[in-house]
Scaffold this motif. Sequence first.
Motif, PDB file in Angstrom:
ATOM      1  N   VAL A  49       8.066   4.142   8.717  1.00  0.00           N
ATOM      2  CA  VAL A  49       8.953   2.978   8.800  1.00  0.00           C
ATOM      3  C   VAL A  49      10.373   3.383   8.422  1.00  0.00           C
ATOM      4  O   VAL A  49      11.349   3.003   9.081  1.00  0.00           O
ATOM      5  CB  VAL A  49       8.444   1.843   7.894  1.00  0.00           C
ATOM      6  CG1 VAL A  49       9.468   0.719   7.806  1.00  0.00           C
ATOM      7  CG2 VAL A  49       7.106   1.320   8.396  1.00  0.00           C
ATOM      8  N   ALA A  50      10.500   4.165   7.347  1.00  0.00           N
ATOM      9  CA  ALA A  50      11.825   4.623   6.916  1.00  0.00           C
ATOM     10  C   ALA A  50      12.487   5.464   7.994  1.00  0.00           C
ATOM     11  O   ALA A  50      13.695   5.324   8.257  1.00  0.00           O
ATOM     12  CB  ALA A  50      11.707   5.416   5.621  1.00  0.00           C
ATOM     13  N   GLU A  86       0.834  -1.197   0.000  1.00  0.00           N
ATOM     14  CA  GLU A  86       0.000   0.000   0.000  1.00  0.00           C
ATOM     15  C   GLU A  86       0.872   1.251   0.000  1.00  0.00           C
ATOM     16  O   GLU A  86       1.846   1.348   0.743  1.00  0.00           O
ATOM     17  CB  GLU A  86      -0.902   0.003   1.236  1.00  0.00           C
ATOM     18  CG  GLU A  86      -1.835   1.202   1.287  1.00  0.00           C
ATOM     19  CD  GLU A  86      -2.638   1.248   2.583  1.00  0.00           C
ATOM     20  OE1 GLU A  86      -3.426   2.185   2.744  1.00  0.00           O
ATOM     21  OE2 GLU A  86      -2.451   0.336   3.425  1.00  0.00           O
ATOM     22  N   LEU A  87       0.508   2.212  -0.854  1.00  0.00           N
ATOM     23  CA  LEU A  87       1.252   3.472  -0.919  1.00  0.00           C
ATOM     24  C   LEU A  87       0.704   4.426   0.135  1.00  0.00           C
ATOM     25  O   LEU A  87      -0.060   5.346  -0.152  1.00  0.00           O
ATOM     26  CB  LEU A  87       1.131   4.090  -2.314  1.00  0.00           C
ATOM     27  CG  LEU A  87       1.806   3.335  -3.452  1.00  0.00           C
ATOM     28  CD1 LEU A  87       1.607   4.063  -4.765  1.00  0.00           C
ATOM     29  CD2 LEU A  87       3.295   3.138  -3.171  1.00  0.00           C
ATOM     30  N   THR A 133      11.083  -2.059  -2.581  1.00  0.00           N
ATOM     31  CA  THR A 133      12.410  -1.490  -2.347  1.00  0.00           C
ATOM     32  C   THR A 133      12.366  -0.468  -1.219  1.00  0.00           C
ATOM     33  O   THR A 133      13.275  -0.413  -0.379  1.00  0.00           O
ATOM     34  CB  THR A 133      12.938  -0.833  -3.632  1.00  0.00           C
ATOM     35  OG1 THR A 133      12.956  -1.794  -4.682  1.00  0.00           O
ATOM     36  CG2 THR A 133      14.345  -0.291  -3.431  1.00  0.00           C
ATOM     37  N   MET A 134      11.327   0.347  -1.187  1.00  0.00           N
ATOM     38  CA  MET A 134      11.200   1.347  -0.119  1.00  0.00           C
ATOM     39  C   MET A 134      11.071   0.684   1.243  1.00  0.00           C
ATOM     40  O   MET A 134      11.556   1.208   2.252  1.00  0.00           O
ATOM     41  CB  MET A 134       9.993   2.246  -0.386  1.00  0.00           C
ATOM     42  CG  MET A 134      10.177   3.194  -1.553  1.00  0.00           C
ATOM     43  SD  MET A 134       8.812   4.383  -1.716  1.00  0.00           S
ATOM     44  CE  MET A 134       7.729   3.528  -2.863  1.00  0.00           C
ATOM     45  N   VAL A 135      10.419  -0.481   1.286  1.00  0.00           N
ATOM     46  CA  VAL A 135      10.273  -1.207   2.546  1.00  0.00           C
ATOM     47  C   VAL A 135      11.583  -1.868   2.940  1.00  0.00           C
ATOM     48  O   VAL A 135      12.009  -1.816   4.101  1.00  0.00           O
ATOM     49  CB  VAL A 135       9.154  -2.266   2.423  1.00  0.00           C
ATOM     50  CG1 VAL A 135       9.113  -3.150   3.667  1.00  0.00           C
ATOM     51  CG2 VAL A 135       7.809  -1.602   2.195  1.00  0.00           C
ATOM     52  N   MET A 193      12.959   8.066  -3.594  1.00  0.00           N
ATOM     53  CA  MET A 193      11.660   7.487  -3.950  1.00  0.00           C
ATOM     54  C   MET A 193      10.662   7.728  -2.829  1.00  0.00           C
ATOM     55  O   MET A 193       9.483   8.026  -3.075  1.00  0.00           O
ATOM     56  CB  MET A 193      11.811   5.993  -4.230  1.00  0.00           C
ATOM     57  CG  MET A 193      10.572   5.341  -4.840  1.00  0.00           C
ATOM     58  SD  MET A 193      10.274   5.839  -6.555  1.00  0.00           S
ATOM     59  CE  MET A 193      11.549   4.903  -7.419  1.00  0.00           C
ATOM     60  N   LEU A 194      11.111   7.632  -1.597  1.00  0.00           N
ATOM     61  CA  LEU A 194      10.242   7.918  -0.459  1.00  0.00           C
ATOM     62  C   LEU A 194       9.853   9.399  -0.420  1.00  0.00           C
ATOM     63  O   LEU A 194       8.730   9.737  -0.042  1.00  0.00           O
ATOM     64  CB  LEU A 194      10.926   7.500   0.838  1.00  0.00           C
ATOM     65  CG  LEU A 194      10.931   5.989   1.099  1.00  0.00           C
ATOM     66  CD1 LEU A 194      12.063   5.606   2.037  1.00  0.00           C
ATOM     67  CD2 LEU A 194       9.585   5.534   1.665  1.00  0.00           C
TER      68      LEU A 194
END
Length: 574
Positions: free
Chosen positions: A64-65, A56-57, A459-461, A470-471
Amino acid sequence: IPPRERSGHPGFRRLLEEIAQFYAERRDEVVEAAEQLTTRLRQVCDIEPRSRADTELSRNLLAVAFRRMSSAFDGEHGGFGPAPKFPQPTALALLLRYHNATGEPHALTIVETTLQRMACGGIYDQLGGGFHRYSTDARWLIPHFEKMLNDNALLARVYLDAYRLTGKPLYERVVRETLDYVLREMTDSEGGFYSSQDADSRGVEGAYSLWTSEEIRAAVGAQNADVVLRHFGVEPIGNFEGAQSVLSLAATAEEIARQLGRDVGAVEAAIAEGRKALFALRQERIAPAIDDKIVAAPNGLLVSAMASAAAVLGEERYLGAARRCADFLLSHMRREDGGLWRSYRQGKCSHNGYLPDYAFVIGALLDLYEACFEVRWLETANALAQTMISRFWDEREGAFFYADDDHKPLVVRPKDSYDAPDPSGNAAAVLVLLRLAELGGREAWREKAVVTLRVFAPTMVKAPIHAAHMLSALGFHTAPPRLVAIAGASGEPATDVLVRAAQRPFAPNTVLALADTTDAEALERTRDLAPALEGKTTTNGRPTAYVCQGRTCGPPTSDPDDLVRQIEGHRPVQ
């Protein structure tokens, strides 16, 4: 590989002979190994198809990041992880956005600690400005002395945004010194910017930047020597080889004044005189070599930094440099078919542009438009975006390939997803498409940006610190973004005041546009590209600003303070 065998390493000729012999006698093994390597490369370059990227976006990915970056943060020295340390500007930029969106204080602490430690360390050139490549130690003291255009462009932008957010003079000083370094030493006579400055001088790494205490005493004179040595942290033993030292900011003027029992003003004057003397003496040394290639992608990043600094700091020199470089890129590095060349040197262009070349140049043109509101930059940004989509977009699985469809055949055609250290081409492409969609209502472009975000959501996760840009693009998408539209006569004082009020705050999820009431032809061209300007008019002959989110706009205002309040009040919530 040396020409001849040396120190146990085979020479190039011998290596070629052994390869030829192996291929002639054991060709089946070579073919099998090549097939295995090709398969592995395809696995490494494979990304989640859009059908399987079901993450989910949501803004929760940003939280999280932030937690992952917090756990890697070096609370004493700043930065992330142990030595060697790279600045990681895209991660710092993401944390600034996260703090701005949520008010999370630790996100700002991470950024400020890192920026302050770097600005005081040897990774920053304390005499001439600009950042070296990375630090070999955890304290940012001993650098690898090479200077890269892309690093300095990205760091100048992070320091600028930190200044916009906090107003601290240190950050403004670093921005100015860094950009002045580029203008002084990395600028081609035609307007482009060179790629890098070597680490070596006279064949010795760091020779251009190192000092002994005796050299400093001789350069600044006995009266100022103790102050300058304390300020730059130089002792007779040195902090580098041969009793030499890398300069850092080891003590402030106030601290030195207390230590020596002297007036602060006198100490500040001694430091300024000493820095000037050392810089002049260093200019007499043999300077490191310059890589004078002009590469599209880092030039785009530098134009963005120059244009943004011009808008925020009111520095016309930076705006002029941004315009000259953009004109150079579009006159010398634009292909006849409308695409971009990758690099230029001594009158010759080479290699088709890659995805980052397009995405960074488009971003530069948008930043330049928001700095001066000349519609030609917006028109060219739209044209290049269309070319980028037609040449790099993957219709089957989504996202953008790194190389265009006219590139020579590759073993694999990869899609970059990581910042290394430049922002990934896909992340930069997402951000410029979202900005253009917000201005121009291009929903097809917005959809491509969202598809790309979904493709790279895993990838972001998995690796947020390496997918920070990207984040940041995700943060722009989910904010949601807003438009600040100003109607007024370009160049008139009242309009300029509103424009500066819109440019000054740190508002990363905002796009700016100007309806210039003095130029009907330019206004029509602008409205063709930014239909959201339709209906945005002056009020009783006074320039007027509108802060809009989607189809809803706040109350029109001609008061710059009210405009800033509206912009800073439009902050997303978690």
